[in-house]
Scaffold this active site. Structure first.
Site, PDB file in Angstrom:
ATOM      1  N   PRO A   2       0.823  -1.216   0.000  1.00  0.00           N
ATOM      2  CG  PRO A   2      -0.759  -1.577   1.651  1.00  0.00           C
ATOM      3  CD  PRO A   2       0.588  -2.048   1.189  1.00  0.00           C
ATOM      4  CD  GLU A   3       4.898   2.576  -2.473  1.00  0.00           C
ATOM      5  OE1 GLU A   3       5.184   3.714  -2.873  1.00  0.00           O
ATOM      6  OE2 GLU A   3       5.663   1.600  -2.593  1.00  0.00           O
ATOM      7  CE  LYS A  51       3.877   5.428   3.005  1.00  0.00           C
ATOM      8  NZ  LYS A  51       5.033   4.500   2.919  1.00  0.00           N
ATOM      9  CG  ASN A 162      10.626   0.671   0.805  1.00  0.00           C
ATOM     10  OD1 ASN A 162      11.326   1.653   1.037  1.00  0.00           O
ATOM     11  ND2 ASN A 162      10.415  -0.280   1.697  1.00  0.00           N
ATOM     12  NE  ARG A 247      13.555   4.593   6.209  1.00  0.00           N
ATOM     13  CZ  ARG A 247      12.645   5.542   6.158  1.00  0.00           C
ATOM     14  NH1 ARG A 247      11.841   5.610   5.126  1.00  0.00           N
ATOM     15  NH2 ARG A 247      12.496   6.411   7.133  1.00  0.00           N
TER      16      ARG A 247
END
Length: 257
Positions: A2-3, A51, A162, A247
């Site tokens: 989910p972004e 988000k 990401n 990350r």
């Protein structure tokens, strides 16, 4: 994952299902809010913020963050759910629809007037009606960390995760480790805004323009596989010093420098 585009579509779907209705079922399966009851209140709307999802009910806002695996579904009353009940963290129902939150990582309820306590720190959102490109450029341009970390910092721009960071940097030919002051931030941001706005209305996110399984990304999730442009094997690594947040990034060592 989910972004910002995923959350935007989720908010739109929930808004269409719930807005204007009276809450007939309210069940938050988290200890802090397990006894809270908003039945009888009206749903004013559901809006995305980066988000984050903000469901406004009466004088309160139900805030949720999907993190890696969370999702909201809308069902007709009595319709069979497509997921096990033990994964459900939230149910908000009206006479017409039930919104069911599954594997939701963060749930908070605050007075709507206090929403900024939860999302006020966020930078400009490219999918919001009040998108402020100049402010986003100022925040991102002032960051001195690696460009990958700067893109992920929601205080700079809200909505990129990401996958977007890895793909945008590939498309601009930029190594994720390059310091942000060495990057043409304006061009990168412009590409990011155009890309997330196009993906906002697509069922499947794509960066290559190909809407077929496994062909929508240039580098993300493709470690050890040939670059679609030059054939060099894609690499995978991590950026950032915060041990509590992953990350992960991907890049082509030839196409990006």
């Amino acid at each position: 994952m989910p972004e910002g585009d995923t959350v935007f579509r989720t908010a739109r779907r929930l808004d269409e299902a719930l807005a204007g209705g009276e809450v007939t079922r309210f069940d938050l399966r988290v200890p802090r809010f397990a006894t809270l009851d908003l039945t009888g209140q009206h749903v004013h709307g559901v809006v995305p913020r980066g988000k984050h999802l903000l469901m406004r009910i009466g004088d309160s806002t139900l805030h949720s963050h999907l993190r890696m695996d969370g999702a909201w579904f809308a069902y007709r009353p009595g319709e069979r759910w497509r997921h096990p009940a033990f994964k459900v963290r939230a149910i908000v129902g009206t006479s017409e629809r039930d919104a069911v939150g599954v594997d939701i990582a963060e749930i908070e309820v605050v007075p709507t007037r206090d929403e900024d306590q939860l999302v006020g720190y966020l930078g400009p959102d490219p999918l919001a009606h009040d998108w402020d490109a100049a402010e986003a450029l100022r925040r991102l341009g002032a960051d001195t960390r690696s460009i990958h970390v700067a893109l992920l910092d929601q205080r700079n721009v809200a909505g990129f995760g990401n996958e977007y960071a890895a793909e945008l940097l590939f498309l601009r030919g930029i190594l994720p480790t390059r310091p942000t002051p060495e990057v043409d931030v304006a061009a990168l941001l412009d590409l990011g805004v155009r890309t997330i706005r196009v993906n906002r209305d697509r069922r499947n996110r794509t960066f290559t323009g190909i809407d077929r399984p496994g062909q929508g990304t240039w580098v993300y999730g493709r470690a050890g596989r040939p670059c679609r442009r030059c054939g060099t094997l894609i690499r995978r690594g991590e950026q950032g010093a915060d041990p509590t947040r992953e990350r992960v990034t991907f890049w082509c060592p030839v196409c990006q420098h």
